[in-house]
Design an enzyme around this catalytic site. Structure first.
Site, PDB file in Angstrom:
ATOM      1  N   SER A   1      21.692  10.718-101.743  1.00  0.00           N
ATOM      2  CA  SER A   1      22.892   9.949-101.393  1.00  0.00           C
ATOM      3  C   SER A   1      23.205   8.932-102.492  1.00  0.00           C
ATOM      4  CB  SER A   1      22.684   9.269-100.034  1.00  0.00           C
ATOM      5  OG  SER A   1      23.874   8.671 -99.579  1.00  0.00           O
TER       6      SER A   1
ATOM      7  N   HIS B   1      28.233  10.211 -95.067  1.00  0.00           N
ATOM      8  CA  HIS B   1      28.252  11.663 -95.277  1.00  0.00           C
ATOM      9  C   HIS B   1      28.842  12.402 -94.074  1.00  0.00           C
ATOM     10  CE1 HIS B   1      26.085  11.206 -99.010  1.00  0.00           C
ATOM     11  NE2 HIS B   1      25.249  10.399 -98.379  1.00  0.00           N
TER      12      HIS B   1
END
Length: 298
Positions: A88, A201
Site C-alpha cells: 500500500s 483500497h
C-alpha cells in the site's frame, strides 16, 4: 537474489526514527529536511513517547512511515536490491528507495495523498478488518452479496490479499461490521479491526484516486534501479509510464501482496528483508512460503 519489503499503515510505532536521528548524520539531515519541506516538525510526532494517538491519524501516519522507511535504507551499508515491493503506502517508499523519484518529491506526494484521504475519512465512516481462516473466494462472495443490497457509499470489498487464508476487507463501517459478523458465523477463525479510520483500497477512495492522478502525472519518474512488484497485480515493473499508471490504480484496487511474494519467489528471490521494526510483512511472507525451505527472511 534479495528482495526488500516496505510496509504501509499499521507499522508505525512510538519513537520511530529517534535512534536513527541520534546515530547517523544522514538520518539527522533527512529528518531536518523533512521538517523544512512539510513546514512543521514531523520529528516531534515521530519521536514523542506520547504520540501514538496522533500517529494513527492518516495525515501523520503516512508521512511518518514514508520518512522512516527511506531514512532507514539510507543508513544501511548494503542496500543493493534485486527487487522490491511495498504494501500500500509502502509502494511510495519503495519507489523512492529505488530512485524512481526523489525523496523530496515523494514526501510532497505522500503529504498530499494523506491529506486527500484524511478528508474522505472524515466524510465517510470507514474501516478495515483482517479475516483469518477463510478462503479468498468465500470472503469475496459475502462482500459482494452484502454490497449488492446497499446503495452509495455503503460498500465492503476485499482490499488486501495478504497471505494464505488471510484477507483484509474495507468499507463503510456499519456494513463492515455486518460482513464481519457473517464471516465469523460461517467459520472465520479470527477477525481483527485495523487501527485506521478509512476504507482504503476500496471504491470509496475514488475521489482520492482522481486527485492523485493529477499529482502523479506531474512528477517526473526515473528508471528504477531494480524491478518493483506493484500492488495492482503483483508483477514486476520497470517502465516509468506503467509504474505511474499502477500507482494511481492502487488507490481503489486491492493490494495483491500474496501474488507479489509468490512472483518474487518464482523470479528467484531467496532472501526477504523488511524495512520495519514490527515485521508484519515478514510474518505474511513466512505464511506464504512455509513450504519453501530455501527461502530466508529477515
Amino acid at each position: 537474489m534479495k528482495a526488500y519489503l516496505f510496509p504501509g499503515q499499521g507499522s508505525q510505532f512510538i519513537g520511530m526514527g529517534s535512534d536513527l536521528y541520534k546515530k547517523y548524520f544522514i538520518a539527522k539531515k533527512l529528518f531536518q529536511l523533512s521538517n523544512d519541506i512539510l513546514g512543521f516538525k514531523i520529528t516531534d510526532i515521530m519521536f514523542s513517547k506520547h504520540s501514538m494517538n496522533i500517529l494513527k491519524e492518516t495525515q501523520y501516519t503516512q508521512l511518518s512511515i514514508y520518512i522512516y522507511s527511506f531514512i532507514k535504507i539510507k543508513t544501511l551499508s548494503n542496500f543493493y536490491p534485486d527487487m522490491v515491493s511495498g504494501h500500500s503506502l509502502g509502494e511510495f517508499s519503495a519507489l523512492a528507495a529505488i530512485n524512481a523519484f526523489s525523496f523530496e518529491e515523494g514526501l510532497i506526494l505522500v503529504k498530499k495523498r494523506a491529506q486527500i484521504m484524511q478528508k474522505i475519512c472524515e466524510r465517510i465512516s470507514g474501516g478495515m478488518a483482517v479475516i483469518l481462516g477463510l478462503e479468498d473466494e468465500l470472503v469475496e462472495r459475502v462482500c459482494y452479496q452484502q454490497t449488492r443490497s446497499t446503495n452509495g457509499d455503503r460498500i465492503v470489498v476485499p482490499s488486501n490479499y495478504n497471505a494464505h487464508k488471510q484477507i483484509v476487507i474495507s468499507g463503510e463501517y456499519q456494513t463492515l461490521k455486518k460482513v464481519c459478523h457473517i464471516l465469523y458465523q460461517i467459520g472465520a477463525k479470527k477477525i481483527l479491526y485495523l487501527p485506521v479510520h478509512g476504507a482504503f483500497h476500496s471504491p470509496i477512495m475514488e475521489p482520492a484516486k482522481k486527485a492523485l492522478e493529477k499529482l502523479i502525472k506531474n512528477i517526473h519518474f526515473h528508471p528504477p534501479i531494480c524491478p518493483i512488484y506493484q500492488n495492482i497485480h503483483g508483477k514486476p515493473v520497470i517502465n516509468c509510464i506503467e509504474i505511474k499508471k499502477n500507482l494511481i490504480e492502487q488507490t481503489t484496487s486491492p493490494v495483491k501482496w500474496k501474488q507479489s511474494i509468490k512472483n518474487m519467489m518464482i523470479d528467484g528471490a531467496t532472501l526477504f528483508e523488511e524495512i520495519s521494526q514490527k515485521k508484519f510483512l515478514i510474518k505474511m511472507v513466512k505464511n506464504i512460503i512455509n513450504h519453501y525451505d530455501h527461502i530466508n527472511v529477515k
